[in-house]
Motif scaffolding. Structure first.
Motif, PDB file in Angstrom:
ATOM      1  N   TYR A 109       0.819  -1.213   0.000  1.00 34.66           N
ATOM      2  CA  TYR A 109       0.000   0.000   0.000  1.00 34.66           C
ATOM      3  C   TYR A 109       0.852   1.262   0.000  1.00 34.66           C
ATOM      4  N   GLN A 110       1.849   1.326   0.876  1.00 34.39           N
ATOM      5  CA  GLN A 110       2.676   2.530   0.990  1.00 34.39           C
ATOM      6  C   GLN A 110       3.451   2.807  -0.293  1.00 34.39           C
ATOM      7  N   THR A 111       3.998   1.748  -0.880  1.00 36.83           N
ATOM      8  CA  THR A 111       4.818   1.967  -2.068  1.00 36.83           C
ATOM      9  C   THR A 111       3.969   2.319  -3.292  1.00 36.83           C
ATOM     10  N   VAL A 112       2.810   1.682  -3.405  1.00 35.01           N
ATOM     11  CA  VAL A 112       1.922   2.041  -4.507  1.00 35.01           C
ATOM     12  C   VAL A 112       1.459   3.486  -4.349  1.00 35.01           C
ATOM     13  N   THR A 113       1.130   3.883  -3.118  1.00 35.37           N
ATOM     14  CA  THR A 113       0.724   5.260  -2.861  1.00 35.37           C
ATOM     15  C   THR A 113       1.817   6.236  -3.277  1.00 35.37           C
ATOM     16  N   ASP A 122      -1.152  -7.669  -8.815  1.00 38.84           N
ATOM     17  CA  ASP A 122      -0.565  -8.980  -9.106  1.00 38.84           C
ATOM     18  C   ASP A 122      -0.275  -9.205 -10.580  1.00 38.84           C
ATOM     19  N   ASP A 123      -0.650  -8.252 -11.426  1.00 35.86           N
ATOM     20  CA  ASP A 123      -0.334  -8.375 -12.849  1.00 35.86           C
ATOM     21  C   ASP A 123       1.174  -8.244 -13.048  1.00 35.86           C
ATOM     22  N   THR A 124       1.701  -8.994 -13.976  1.00 38.12           N
ATOM     23  CA  THR A 124       3.133  -8.884 -14.249  1.00 38.12           C
ATOM     24  C   THR A 124       3.403  -7.670 -15.137  1.00 38.12           C
ATOM     25  N   GLN A 178      11.741 -10.565 -15.960  1.00 38.59           N
ATOM     26  CA  GLN A 178      12.113 -11.467 -14.885  1.00 38.59           C
ATOM     27  C   GLN A 178      12.734 -10.671 -13.732  1.00 38.59           C
ATOM     28  N   ARG A 179      12.679 -11.260 -12.554  1.00 38.64           N
ATOM     29  CA  ARG A 179      13.238 -10.599 -11.378  1.00 38.64           C
ATOM     30  C   ARG A 179      14.745 -10.371 -11.527  1.00 38.64           C
ATOM     31  N   GLN A 180      15.436 -11.296 -12.158  1.00 37.64           N
ATOM     32  CA  GLN A 180      16.870 -11.112 -12.332  1.00 37.64           C
ATOM     33  C   GLN A 180      17.184  -9.997 -13.342  1.00 37.64           C
ATOM     34  N   GLU A 181      16.330  -9.812 -14.318  1.00 40.16           N
ATOM     35  CA  GLU A 181      16.506  -8.709 -15.263  1.00 40.16           C
ATOM     36  C   GLU A 181      16.225  -7.378 -14.578  1.00 40.16           C
ATOM     37  N   MET A 182      15.221  -7.373 -13.708  1.00 39.29           N
ATOM     38  CA  MET A 182      14.906  -6.187 -12.938  1.00 39.29           C
ATOM     39  C   MET A 182      16.091  -5.766 -12.095  1.00 39.29           C
ATOM     40  N   ALA A 190       2.974  -4.703  -8.063  1.00 41.25           N
ATOM     41  CA  ALA A 190       3.188  -4.385  -6.650  1.00 41.25           C
ATOM     42  C   ALA A 190       4.673  -4.438  -6.317  1.00 41.25           C
ATOM     43  N   GLU A 191       5.358  -5.474  -6.805  1.00 47.43           N
ATOM     44  CA  GLU A 191       6.793  -5.588  -6.557  1.00 47.43           C
ATOM     45  C   GLU A 191       7.560  -4.457  -7.224  1.00 47.43           C
ATOM     46  N   ALA A 192       7.159  -4.114  -8.438  1.00 54.04           N
ATOM     47  CA  ALA A 192       7.836  -3.041  -9.161  1.00 54.04           C
ATOM     48  C   ALA A 192       7.709  -1.711  -8.422  1.00 54.04           C
ATOM     49  N   SER A 193       6.527  -1.421  -7.898  1.00 52.43           N
ATOM     50  CA  SER A 193       6.345  -0.175  -7.152  1.00 52.43           C
ATOM     51  C   SER A 193       7.230  -0.157  -5.916  1.00 52.43           C
ATOM     52  N   THR A 194       7.415  -1.334  -5.295  1.00 50.06           N
ATOM     53  CA  THR A 194       8.257  -1.430  -4.107  1.00 50.06           C
ATOM     54  C   THR A 194       9.729  -1.243  -4.456  1.00 50.06           C
ATOM     55  N   VAL A 195      10.167  -1.845  -5.553  1.00 46.51           N
ATOM     56  CA  VAL A 195      11.554  -1.684  -5.990  1.00 46.51           C
ATOM     57  C   VAL A 195      11.858  -0.214  -6.267  1.00 46.51           C
TER      58      VAL A 195
END
Length: 205
Positions: free
Chosen positions: A32-36, A55-57, A116-120, A185-190
Motif C-alpha cells: 500500500y505505501q509503495t503504490v501510494t 498482481d499483474d506482471t 524477470q526478477r533477475q533482469e529487474m 506491486a513488486e515493481a512499485s516497491t523496488v
C-alpha cells in the motif's frame, strides 16, 4: 511525439493519485505505501475502473518506462525515439543513451515480454549507480540466497547487489526466484526503495 495513451495502462499519468483510489489496494496490503508513493509521483497509474492490478506482471517495456520517468524527469523521450509508432521506444532509447543498459542486455525485440526478477535487478542496480550510489561494497551475499545457482551468470552480480542492498528480497525461504516475473506491486516497491534508502532492508554481510 510518442503516443502515450497506453501508458495509463501501466505506468505514468499526468494526474497524480493515491493508492486509496484503487479498490484492489487495501490499506493493510504490504504494498500500500509503495503504490501510494509511486502513484502520487506519477510513475504509476491504474488500469481503469479503479483498479491497480497489483498482481499483474510487468513487461520489460513497462518497467523501463517507469524507471526512465523516474531517472530522467526533465528529458523528453520523443527526442530519443526512432520509431514513433511504438509507445515505449523513446523510453528505451533514452535508457540506452544514458547508459542504463546496453542493447544486448535488454534486447529491443523482447520488450513486450514480461520482465524477470533477475533482469529487474540489473536495471535497479544501474539506476542506483546512476543516482550516485556506490554498489561495489556489497559482496558475499550470494551464500545467503539458496537458489543463487539458478541465476544467470551475467545477471548474478546485479542480483547479489540488489538483494544485498535490500531493494528486493526473497520469499519466505530467502529464495530469489530469478526467473519469476515481476509484478506491479513488486515493481512499485523496488522503485520506492531505490528512491528511499531508509525503506530498504539490507542483508547483513
Amino acid at each position: 511525439m510518442i503516443a502515450l495513451g497506453m501508458t495509463a495502462v501501466l505506468a505514468c499519468a499526468s494526474v497524480c493519485v493515491s493508492a486509496a483510489a484503487f479498490t484492489d489496494v487495501p490499506e493493510d496490503a504490504w504494498y500500500y505505501q509503495t503504490v501510494t508513493a509511486m502513484t502520487e509521483k506519477g510513475l504509476f497509474a491504474g488500469k481503469g475502473e479503479g483498479l491497480f492490478c497489483p498482481d499483474d506482471t510487468m513487461t520489460k517495456a513497462e518497467f523501463v518506462t517507469v524507471v526512465a520517468r523516474m531517472l530522467y524527469p526533465s528529458e523528453e523521450p520523443a527526442d530519443y525515439a526512432q520509431d514513433y509508432t511504438i509507445w515505449w521506444d523513446g523510453y528505451y532509447q533514452a535508457c540506452v543513451a544514458n547508459g542504463l543498459f546496453k542493447r544486448n542486455e535488454l534486447q529491443y525485440n523482447t520488450m513486450e515480454s514480461s520482465i524477470q526478477r533477475q533482469e529487474m535487478a540489473l536495471i535497479a542496480v544501474r539506476a542506483m549507480e546512476y543516482l550516485g550510489e556506490d554498489m561495489t561494497a556489497i559482496q558475499g551475499v550470494s551464500a545467503q540466497i539458496p537458489d543463487f545457482d539458478r541465476i544467470g551468470a551475467y545477471l548474478s552480480p546485479y542480483v547479489e547487489k540488489a538483494y544485498g542492498a535490500g531493494v528486493i528480497l526473497g520469499d519466505q525461504d530467502k529464495n530469489f526466484n530469478p526467473t519469476d516475473f515481476l509484478t506491479r506491486a513488486e515493481a512499485s516497491t523496488v522503485l520506492y526503495r531505490i528512491t528511499a534508502p531508509e525503506a530498504r532492508k539490507p542483508i547483513a554481510q
